[in-house]
Design a protein around this motif. Structure first.
Motif, PDB file in Angstrom:
ATOM      1  N   ASN A   1      14.573 -56.547 -64.457  1.00 10.61           N
ATOM      2  CA  ASN A   1      14.385 -55.580 -63.394  1.00 10.61           C
ATOM      3  C   ASN A   1      15.606 -54.671 -63.280  1.00 10.61           C
ATOM      4  O   ASN A   1      16.594 -54.823 -63.978  1.00 10.61           O
ATOM      5  CB  ASN A   1      14.092 -56.287 -62.056  1.00 10.61           C
ATOM      6  CG  ASN A   1      15.286 -57.078 -61.537  1.00 10.61           C
ATOM      7  OD1 ASN A   1      16.410 -56.922 -61.992  1.00 10.61           O
ATOM      8  ND2 ASN A   1      15.027 -57.925 -60.560  1.00 10.61           N
ATOM      9  N   SER A   2      15.547 -53.719 -62.384  1.00 11.06           N
ATOM     10  CA  SER A   2      16.625 -52.750 -62.267  1.00 11.06           C
ATOM     11  C   SER A   2      17.927 -53.355 -61.808  1.00 11.06           C
ATOM     12  O   SER A   2      18.989 -52.781 -61.972  1.00 11.06           O
ATOM     13  CB  SER A   2      16.216 -51.625 -61.309  1.00 11.06           C
ATOM     14  OG  SER A   2      15.917 -52.149 -60.032  1.00 11.06           O
ATOM     15  N   GLY A   3      17.872 -54.558 -61.222  1.00 12.51           N
ATOM     16  CA  GLY A   3      19.099 -55.228 -60.816  1.00 12.51           C
ATOM     17  C   GLY A   3      19.854 -55.798 -61.982  1.00 12.51           C
ATOM     18  O   GLY A   3      21.023 -56.126 -61.888  1.00 12.51           O
TER      19      GLY A   3
ATOM     20  N   PRO B   1      22.584 -57.646 -68.647  1.00 17.79           N
ATOM     21  CA  PRO B   1      21.681 -56.747 -69.380  1.00 17.79           C
ATOM     22  C   PRO B   1      21.772 -55.327 -68.848  1.00 17.79           C
ATOM     23  O   PRO B   1      22.163 -55.102 -67.698  1.00 17.79           O
ATOM     24  CB  PRO B   1      20.300 -57.344 -69.113  1.00 17.79           C
ATOM     25  CG  PRO B   1      20.440 -58.010 -67.775  1.00 17.79           C
ATOM     26  CD  PRO B   1      21.851 -58.547 -67.738  1.00 17.79           C
ATOM     27  N   ARG B   2      21.424 -54.355 -69.674  1.00 13.42           N
ATOM     28  CA  ARG B   2      21.284 -52.985 -69.205  1.00 13.42           C
ATOM     29  C   ARG B   2      20.092 -52.898 -68.258  1.00 13.42           C
ATOM     30  O   ARG B   2      19.201 -53.735 -68.272  1.00 13.42           O
ATOM     31  CB  ARG B   2      21.057 -52.048 -70.394  1.00 13.42           C
ATOM     32  CG  ARG B   2      22.277 -51.825 -71.286  1.00 13.42           C
ATOM     33  CD  ARG B   2      21.890 -50.982 -72.489  1.00 13.42           C
ATOM     34  NE  ARG B   2      21.241 -49.751 -72.076  1.00 13.42           N
ATOM     35  CZ  ARG B   2      21.894 -48.622 -71.785  1.00 13.42           C
ATOM     36  NH1 ARG B   2      23.214 -48.581 -71.880  1.00 13.42           N
ATOM     37  NH2 ARG B   2      21.242 -47.546 -71.406  1.00 13.42           N
ATOM     38  N   VAL B   3      20.065 -51.838 -67.463  1.00 11.92           N
ATOM     39  CA  VAL B   3      18.950 -51.684 -66.516  1.00 11.92           C
ATOM     40  C   VAL B   3      17.636 -51.419 -67.233  1.00 11.92           C
ATOM     41  O   VAL B   3      16.565 -51.630 -66.667  1.00 11.92           O
ATOM     42  CB  VAL B   3      19.234 -50.532 -65.527  1.00 11.92           C
ATOM     43  CG1 VAL B   3      20.415 -50.871 -64.640  1.00 11.92           C
ATOM     44  CG2 VAL B   3      19.470 -49.215 -66.259  1.00 11.92           C
ATOM     45  N   ASP B   4      17.696 -50.951 -68.498  1.00 13.58           N
ATOM     46  CA  ASP B   4      16.464 -50.656 -69.217  1.00 13.58           C
ATOM     47  C   ASP B   4      16.103 -51.731 -70.230  1.00 13.58           C
ATOM     48  O   ASP B   4      15.251 -51.527 -71.085  1.00 13.58           O
ATOM     49  CB  ASP B   4      16.561 -49.304 -69.928  1.00 13.58           C
ATOM     50  CG  ASP B   4      17.713 -49.248 -70.926  1.00 13.58           C
ATOM     51  OD1 ASP B   4      18.470 -50.226 -71.005  1.00 13.58           O
ATOM     52  OD2 ASP B   4      17.858 -48.222 -71.616  1.00 13.58           O
TER      53      ASP B   4
ATOM     54  N   ILE C   1      15.242 -50.706 -82.316  1.00  9.61           N
ATOM     55  CA  ILE C   1      14.468 -49.827 -81.436  1.00  9.61           C
ATOM     56  C   ILE C   1      15.334 -49.208 -80.351  1.00  9.61           C
ATOM     57  O   ILE C   1      14.892 -48.318 -79.639  1.00  9.61           O
ATOM     58  CB  ILE C   1      13.279 -50.571 -80.793  1.00  9.61           C
ATOM     59  CG1 ILE C   1      13.765 -51.729 -79.918  1.00  9.61           C
ATOM     60  CG2 ILE C   1      12.299 -51.048 -81.858  1.00  9.61           C
ATOM     61  CD1 ILE C   1      12.673 -52.313 -79.035  1.00  9.61           C
ATOM     62  N   PHE C   2      16.576 -49.686 -80.215  1.00 12.42           N
ATOM     63  CA  PHE C   2      17.520 -49.070 -79.280  1.00 12.42           C
ATOM     64  C   PHE C   2      18.927 -49.482 -79.677  1.00 12.42           C
ATOM     65  O   PHE C   2      19.171 -50.625 -80.064  1.00 12.42           O
ATOM     66  CB  PHE C   2      17.240 -49.505 -77.839  1.00 12.42           C
ATOM     67  CG  PHE C   2      18.251 -48.974 -76.859  1.00 12.42           C
ATOM     68  CD1 PHE C   2      18.172 -47.669 -76.412  1.00 12.42           C
ATOM     69  CD2 PHE C   2      19.295 -49.765 -76.412  1.00 12.42           C
ATOM     70  CE1 PHE C   2      19.119 -47.169 -75.522  1.00 12.42           C
ATOM     71  CE2 PHE C   2      20.239 -49.274 -75.531  1.00 12.42           C
ATOM     72  CZ  PHE C   2      20.143 -47.972 -75.090  1.00 12.42           C
ATOM     73  N   VAL C   3      19.866 -48.530 -79.593  1.00 12.29           N
ATOM     74  CA  VAL C   3      21.265 -48.831 -79.858  1.00 12.29           C
ATOM     75  C   VAL C   3      22.117 -47.943 -78.965  1.00 12.29           C
ATOM     76  O   VAL C   3      21.781 -46.781 -78.715  1.00 12.29           O
ATOM     77  CB  VAL C   3      21.609 -48.617 -81.354  1.00 12.29           C
ATOM     78  CG1 VAL C   3      21.387 -47.177 -81.778  1.00 12.29           C
ATOM     79  CG2 VAL C   3      23.039 -49.043 -81.659  1.00 12.29           C
TER      80      VAL C   3
ATOM     81  N   PRO D   1      27.047 -37.680 -74.465  1.00 14.93           N
ATOM     82  CA  PRO D   1      26.752 -38.347 -73.186  1.00 14.93           C
ATOM     83  C   PRO D   1      25.491 -39.190 -73.306  1.00 14.93           C
ATOM     84  O   PRO D   1      24.540 -38.806 -73.983  1.00 14.93           O
ATOM     85  CB  PRO D   1      26.533 -37.184 -72.209  1.00 14.93           C
ATOM     86  CG  PRO D   1      26.119 -36.045 -73.082  1.00 14.93           C
ATOM     87  CD  PRO D   1      26.857 -36.215 -74.377  1.00 14.93           C
ATOM     88  N   TYR D   2      25.499 -40.347 -72.696  1.00 17.96           N
ATOM     89  CA  TYR D   2      24.329 -41.208 -72.694  1.00 17.96           C
ATOM     90  C   TYR D   2      23.413 -40.820 -71.548  1.00 17.96           C
ATOM     91  O   TYR D   2      23.856 -40.693 -70.402  1.00 17.96           O
ATOM     92  CB  TYR D   2      24.708 -42.681 -72.554  1.00 17.96           C
ATOM     93  CG  TYR D   2      23.495 -43.558 -72.471  1.00 17.96           C
ATOM     94  CD1 TYR D   2      23.047 -44.030 -71.240  1.00 17.96           C
ATOM     95  CD2 TYR D   2      22.750 -43.838 -73.605  1.00 17.96           C
ATOM     96  CE1 TYR D   2      21.903 -44.782 -71.159  1.00 17.96           C
ATOM     97  CE2 TYR D   2      21.607 -44.585 -73.520  1.00 17.96           C
ATOM     98  CZ  TYR D   2      21.188 -45.054 -72.304  1.00 17.96           C
ATOM     99  OH  TYR D   2      20.042 -45.805 -72.237  1.00 17.96           O
ATOM    100  N   LEU D   3      22.166 -40.592 -71.843  1.00 20.99           N
ATOM    101  CA  LEU D   3      21.177 -40.247 -70.829  1.00 20.99           C
ATOM    102  C   LEU D   3      20.396 -41.492 -70.471  1.00 20.99           C
ATOM    103  O   LEU D   3      19.786 -42.113 -71.332  1.00 20.99           O
ATOM    104  CB  LEU D   3      20.216 -39.171 -71.369  1.00 20.99           C
ATOM    105  CG  LEU D   3      20.889 -37.882 -71.874  1.00 20.99           C
ATOM    106  CD1 LEU D   3      19.837 -36.932 -72.414  1.00 20.99           C
ATOM    107  CD2 LEU D   3      21.681 -37.236 -70.760  1.00 20.99           C
ATOM    108  N   GLU D   4      20.435 -41.884 -69.206  1.00 18.67           N
ATOM    109  CA  GLU D   4      19.709 -43.071 -68.781  1.00 18.67           C
ATOM    110  C   GLU D   4      18.216 -42.860 -68.996  1.00 18.67           C
ATOM    111  O   GLU D   4      17.662 -41.812 -68.685  1.00 18.67           O
ATOM    112  CB  GLU D   4      19.979 -43.370 -67.297  1.00 18.67           C
ATOM    113  CG  GLU D   4      21.391 -43.832 -67.008  1.00 18.67           C
ATOM    114  CD  GLU D   4      21.635 -45.222 -67.561  1.00 18.67           C
ATOM    115  OE1 GLU D   4      20.664 -45.925 -67.848  1.00 18.67           O
ATOM    116  OE2 GLU D   4      22.827 -45.583 -67.700  1.00 18.67           O
TER     117      GLU D   4
END
Length: 453
Positions: free
Chosen positions: A220-222, A212-215, A26-28, A270-273
């Motif tokens: 959480n965002s931290g 972990p990534r922020v998403d 579902i995400f890479v 480019p990676y879009l957050e």
């Protein structure tokens, strides 16, 4: 003809060799592969396929029972088996393997229904769950685990705990860790059988080794602290990621340089957050209620219950008593390790003389009820005394299930002279009904007992 038979046989073998689907990506992001091919969004993940991430790689996998398996950078893992039997969860078999790096596992519905058949292996340890969200670091010699929600049991490979096994390893060497033990982690090193509990050593935590990534769902965002909510795996996130992928491919096709590389041929899109979709709030249901009643009238005492009760399932009956558990609410999850003893809180019982049919009330005393959760067994006993000073000793043993229900498995020998049907409604309480004869059928005793810690 031989050629046709050979081709048909080869096609059948090739079809049989295809791995059963365990989930989908579902995400890479970054350098990531599945079975030596580039990992792409929506790609199926089959049983046994090697999953790898590079220094900038991430893979999020949604399992077929809506669980979550996340690989962070510099990680190798595989979903060794993911056989789900929704109709009969006892046949479900799930095994994850982390070869090296950091991975996170969040239990799907099938795991929650058959956690006794779930295993997460590392090179040195076996991990079992109780419907759980946890993160693991491992190399070839050391494994460490932290828990975000629920609880896990961990054991090093020694004795009966073998890598080829299924389900959690049981025994004296197994150790438990729950989300309530904040800042703590379990560690196993090669050759150890019992994990070591490390207190507050955050520098060794998997989230520090590979943040972990922020998403990442449930973070959480931290990036380093677990959210109290379940991960959001709804279709909106898939659609957002698909749109991002299409935009990246369009930029490459138009020869638009990416973030890095001296020319277009070496550039990366480019990676879009992506702002993660807010997770749905967790609804905590109250536990299912266990209740009982006397469905017969005795002397001048009317019945207190019928044989059925609205909104409840009947767990069992005796000559005079009935036991219910409500259909709504959360089901109690029996621990997979440890033991516990209860004391009798209350009881009601009657002794019937089988020759005269006379039935008299009795009191209960010296009650004992204990559970060995590692062996999934219970044992209980108590004394029964009538006003005429007749005294009887009652005892029983049996099995306890993953949902807290327990019942006798042996009946008819002198040391175990009653049948029991009961339920744990928490780790602080239990209720059961019983019936049996302590003297080869001359008297029949039945009743109900409640127990507390």
């Amino acid at each position: 003809m031989r050629k046709l038979l050979f081709l048909a046989g080869a096609m059948l073998l090739a079809h049989a060799a295809q791995a059963a689907q365990a989930g989908k990506i579902i995400f890479v992001a970054g350098n990531a592969t599945i079975a030596a091919n580039a990992a792409v969004l929506d790609a199926p993940v089959g049983e046994g396929e090697l999953l790898s991430t590079g220094a900038d790689g991430y893979i999020y996998i949604k399992t077929i029972d809506n669980g979550l398996f996340i690989l962070r950078p510099n990680t190798q893992a595989r979903i060794a088996s993911y056989h789900v039997d929704a109709a009969n969860p006892v046949n479900t078999r799930i095994k994850l393997e982390l070869i090296s790096g950091v991975a996170r596992s969040q239990s799907g519905q099938a795991v929650k229904l058959a956690r006794q058949n779930f295993r997460f292996n590392t090179p040195v340890a076996a991990i079992g769950v109780r419907g759980t969200d946890f993160t693991v670091f491992t190399d070839s010699d050391t494994s460490r685990v932290t828990v975000l929600s629920g609880g896990i049991t961990m054991s090093g490979f020694a004795g009966a705990c073998r890598p080829e096994g299924t389900g959690p390893c049981e025994g004296n060497a197994a150790r438990e860790l729950s989300a309530a033990q904040k800042g703590q982690l379990l560690q196993v090193q090669r050759g150890q059988s019992a994990p070591q509990l490390l207190q507050g050593n955050s520098s060794l935590a998997p989230d520090v080794v590979a943040p972990p990534r922020v998403d990442e769902p449930g973070k959480n965002s931290g990036g380093g602290t677990a959210s109290t909510t379940e991960p959001s795996l709804d279709p909106k996130k898939d659609l957002t990621l698909k749109a991002e992928k299409a935009n990246q491919e369009a930029q490459v096709a138009a020869n638009v340089p990416g973030k890095t590389g001296p020319d277009v041929g070496e550039s990366k899109p480019p990676y879009l957050e992506v702002t993660p979709t807010p997770p749905d709030p967790v609804v905590t249901l109250p536990p299912k209620e266990v209740s009982w009643g006397r469905w017969t009238a005795i002397a001048d005492q009317p019945a207190t219950s019928g044989l059925s009760k609205a909104g409840a399932e009947r767990l069992g009956t005796t000559e005079d008593f009935v036991l219910f558990r409500s259909r709504s609410g959360s089901t109690f999850a029996t621990p997979v390790q440890g033991s516990m003893a209860f004391v009798m809180n209350s009881g009601e019982a009657y002794v019937r003389d089988t020759s005269t049919k006379e039935k008299v009330a009795a009191t209960l005393s010296n009650g004992e009820l204990s559970f060995d959760f590692g062996k999934a067994t219970f044992a209980t006993k108590f004394d029964v005394t009538t006003k005429a000073a007749d005294s009887f000793k009652m005892a029983s043993t049996g099995r306890v299930g993953a949902d807290g229900l327990f019942s006798s498995t042996i009946f008819g020998i002198p040391s175990e002279n009653m049948s029991v049907t009961g339920a744990l409604n928490s780790l602080n309480g239990a209720t059961y009904i019983f019936q049996g004869s302590p003297d080869a059928g001359r008297h029949m005793i039945n009743g109900v007992t409640t127990w507390t810690k």
